[in-house]
Design a protein around this motif. Sequence first.
Motif, PDB file in Angstrom:
ATOM      1  N   TYR A 121       0.835  -1.200   0.000  1.00  0.00           N
ATOM      2  CA  TYR A 121       0.000   0.000   0.000  1.00  0.00           C
ATOM      3  C   TYR A 121       0.870   1.250   0.000  1.00  0.00           C
ATOM      4  N   GLN A 122       0.889   1.975  -1.124  1.00  0.00           N
ATOM      5  CA  GLN A 122       1.599   3.253  -1.225  1.00  0.00           C
ATOM      6  C   GLN A 122       0.817   4.283  -0.419  1.00  0.00           C
ATOM      7  N   ILE A 123       1.441   4.824   0.624  1.00  0.00           N
ATOM      8  CA  ILE A 123       0.767   5.791   1.501  1.00  0.00           C
ATOM      9  C   ILE A 123       1.034   7.191   0.961  1.00  0.00           C
ATOM     10  N   ASP A 124       0.028   7.740   0.270  1.00  0.00           N
ATOM     11  CA  ASP A 124       0.145   9.067  -0.335  1.00  0.00           C
ATOM     12  C   ASP A 124      -0.676  10.133   0.386  1.00  0.00           C
ATOM     13  N   THR A 125      -1.667   9.703   1.174  1.00  0.00           N
ATOM     14  CA  THR A 125      -2.587  10.646   1.820  1.00  0.00           C
ATOM     15  C   THR A 125      -2.880  10.177   3.247  1.00  0.00           C
ATOM     16  N   ASP A 126      -3.504  11.037   4.016  1.00  0.00           N
ATOM     17  CA  ASP A 126      -3.931  10.645   5.358  1.00  0.00           C
ATOM     18  C   ASP A 126      -5.023   9.579   5.293  1.00  0.00           C
ATOM     19  N   ASP A 127      -5.855   9.606   4.243  1.00  0.00           N
ATOM     20  CA  ASP A 127      -6.859   8.547   4.062  1.00  0.00           C
ATOM     21  C   ASP A 127      -6.180   7.193   3.861  1.00  0.00           C
ATOM     22  N   ASP A 128      -5.078   7.179   3.121  1.00  0.00           N
ATOM     23  CA  ASP A 128      -4.318   5.938   2.944  1.00  0.00           C
ATOM     24  C   ASP A 128      -3.827   5.427   4.292  1.00  0.00           C
ATOM     25  N   LEU A 129      -3.387   6.336   5.128  1.00  0.00           N
ATOM     26  CA  LEU A 129      -2.904   5.970   6.457  1.00  0.00           C
ATOM     27  C   LEU A 129      -4.024   5.325   7.277  1.00  0.00           C
ATOM     28  N   ARG A 130      -5.224   5.864   7.182  1.00  0.00           N
ATOM     29  CA  ARG A 130      -6.374   5.276   7.882  1.00  0.00           C
ATOM     30  C   ARG A 130      -6.645   3.853   7.377  1.00  0.00           C
ATOM     31  N   ASP A 131      -6.564   3.657   6.063  1.00  0.00           N
ATOM     32  CA  ASP A 131      -6.739   2.308   5.511  1.00  0.00           C
ATOM     33  C   ASP A 131      -5.692   1.347   6.053  1.00  0.00           C
ATOM     34  N   VAL A 132      -4.447   1.778   6.079  1.00  0.00           N
ATOM     35  CA  VAL A 132      -3.365   0.908   6.555  1.00  0.00           C
ATOM     36  C   VAL A 132      -3.606   0.526   8.010  1.00  0.00           C
ATOM     37  N   LEU A 133      -4.011   1.478   8.826  1.00  0.00           N
ATOM     38  CA  LEU A 133      -4.313   1.168  10.228  1.00  0.00           C
ATOM     39  C   LEU A 133      -5.464   0.162  10.336  1.00  0.00           C
ATOM     40  N   ALA A 134      -6.475   0.309   9.486  1.00  0.00           N
ATOM     41  CA  ALA A 134      -7.587  -0.649   9.485  1.00  0.00           C
ATOM     42  C   ALA A 134      -7.104  -2.036   9.054  1.00  0.00           C
ATOM     43  N   LEU A 135      -6.221  -2.092   8.078  1.00  0.00           N
ATOM     44  CA  LEU A 135      -5.683  -3.382   7.627  1.00  0.00           C
ATOM     45  C   LEU A 135      -4.863  -4.055   8.727  1.00  0.00           C
ATOM     46  N   ILE A 136      -4.112  -3.266   9.470  1.00  0.00           N
ATOM     47  CA  ILE A 136      -3.330  -3.818  10.576  1.00  0.00           C
ATOM     48  C   ILE A 136      -4.262  -4.389  11.635  1.00  0.00           C
ATOM     49  N   THR A 137      -5.379  -3.712  11.872  1.00  0.00           N
ATOM     50  CA  THR A 137      -6.356  -4.204  12.838  1.00  0.00           C
ATOM     51  C   THR A 137      -6.944  -5.535  12.390  1.00  0.00           C
ATOM     52  N   VAL A 138      -7.133  -5.705  11.090  1.00  0.00           N
ATOM     53  CA  VAL A 138      -7.584  -6.996  10.566  1.00  0.00           C
ATOM     54  C   VAL A 138      -6.527  -8.052  10.859  1.00  0.00           C
ATOM     55  N   ARG A 139      -5.290  -7.684  10.665  1.00  0.00           N
ATOM     56  CA  ARG A 139      -4.175  -8.620  10.858  1.00  0.00           C
ATOM     57  C   ARG A 139      -3.997  -9.001  12.325  1.00  0.00           C
ATOM     58  N   LYS A 140      -4.067  -8.004  13.214  1.00  0.00           N
ATOM     59  CA  LYS A 140      -3.827  -8.240  14.637  1.00  0.00           C
ATOM     60  C   LYS A 140      -4.708  -7.313  15.461  1.00  0.00           C
ATOM     61  N   LYS A 141      -5.604  -7.883  16.249  1.00  0.00           N
ATOM     62  CA  LYS A 141      -6.472  -7.085  17.111  1.00  0.00           C
ATOM     63  C   LYS A 141      -5.605  -6.244  18.043  1.00  0.00           C
ATOM     64  N   PRO A 142      -5.950  -4.966  18.210  1.00  0.00           N
ATOM     65  CA  PRO A 142      -5.161  -4.120  19.113  1.00  0.00           C
ATOM     66  C   PRO A 142      -5.133  -4.679  20.533  1.00  0.00           C
ATOM     67  N   ALA A 143      -3.998  -4.498  21.196  1.00  0.00           N
ATOM     68  CA  ALA A 143      -3.838  -4.965  22.570  1.00  0.00           C
ATOM     69  C   ALA A 143      -4.582  -4.067  23.544  1.00  0.00           C
ATOM     70  N   ARG A 144      -4.808  -2.810  23.125  1.00  0.00           N
ATOM     71  CA  ARG A 144      -5.521  -1.859  23.988  1.00  0.00           C
ATOM     72  C   ARG A 144      -6.279  -0.889  23.106  1.00  0.00           C
ATOM     73  N   SER A 145      -7.282  -0.252  23.682  1.00  0.00           N
ATOM     74  CA  SER A 145      -8.084   0.715  22.956  1.00  0.00           C
ATOM     75  C   SER A 145      -7.272   1.977  22.708  1.00  0.00           C
ATOM     76  N   GLU A 146      -7.679   2.716  21.676  1.00  0.00           N
ATOM     77  CA  GLU A 146      -7.045   3.992  21.401  1.00  0.00           C
ATOM     78  C   GLU A 146      -7.331   4.934  22.562  1.00  0.00           C
ATOM     79  N   SER A 147      -6.351   5.784  22.844  1.00  0.00           N
ATOM     80  CA  SER A 147      -6.528   6.752  23.930  1.00  0.00           C
ATOM     81  C   SER A 147      -7.241   7.972  23.424  1.00  0.00           C
TER      82      SER A 147
END
Length: 147
Positions: A121-147
């Motif tokens: 995933y080429q990260i060109d925008t902040d929206d791309d960054l949001r997608d990447v974070l969502a994909l990581i969440t698919v890969r591994k459930k977060p250990a803790r909630s966002e602050s």
Amino acid sequence: MAERMTDKTQTPTPAEIDAFIGADAQRRLKLLEGQLAARYDLSRELRFPFGKDYGWGYKFSHKSAHLLYVFFARGGLVATLQIGDAQVAKMEAALPALSPKAQQLWEDRYPCGKQGGWIHYQIDTDDDLRDVLALITVRKKPARSES
């Protein structure tokens, strides 16, 4: 494909990485790392894992679980992560909330296993960054909630 840092014999310094990726990518990298640190027990390691086509990048992990690689591209970043067969159902459920770009990258993934695959995933925008974070969440459930 964007130019990468491909000289394996020269480990890049933080200043060289910053100059290579540029100010926008530096900001996005810091945002990504901050978001990951808020969700996981994060470690970051500078690596040259796959050869000259990928070059230098950071490997991000949660404890011993690999989350993703972020490779340095001239003026940008490329996130590379694997969605394994065990995560395909969760990925399919997450697709409608992702951008058309992310949906197409999943469709065009490099196959791995029976149904999973690698996404670059080429990260060109902040929206791309949001997608990447969502994909990581698919890969591994977060250990803790966002602050």
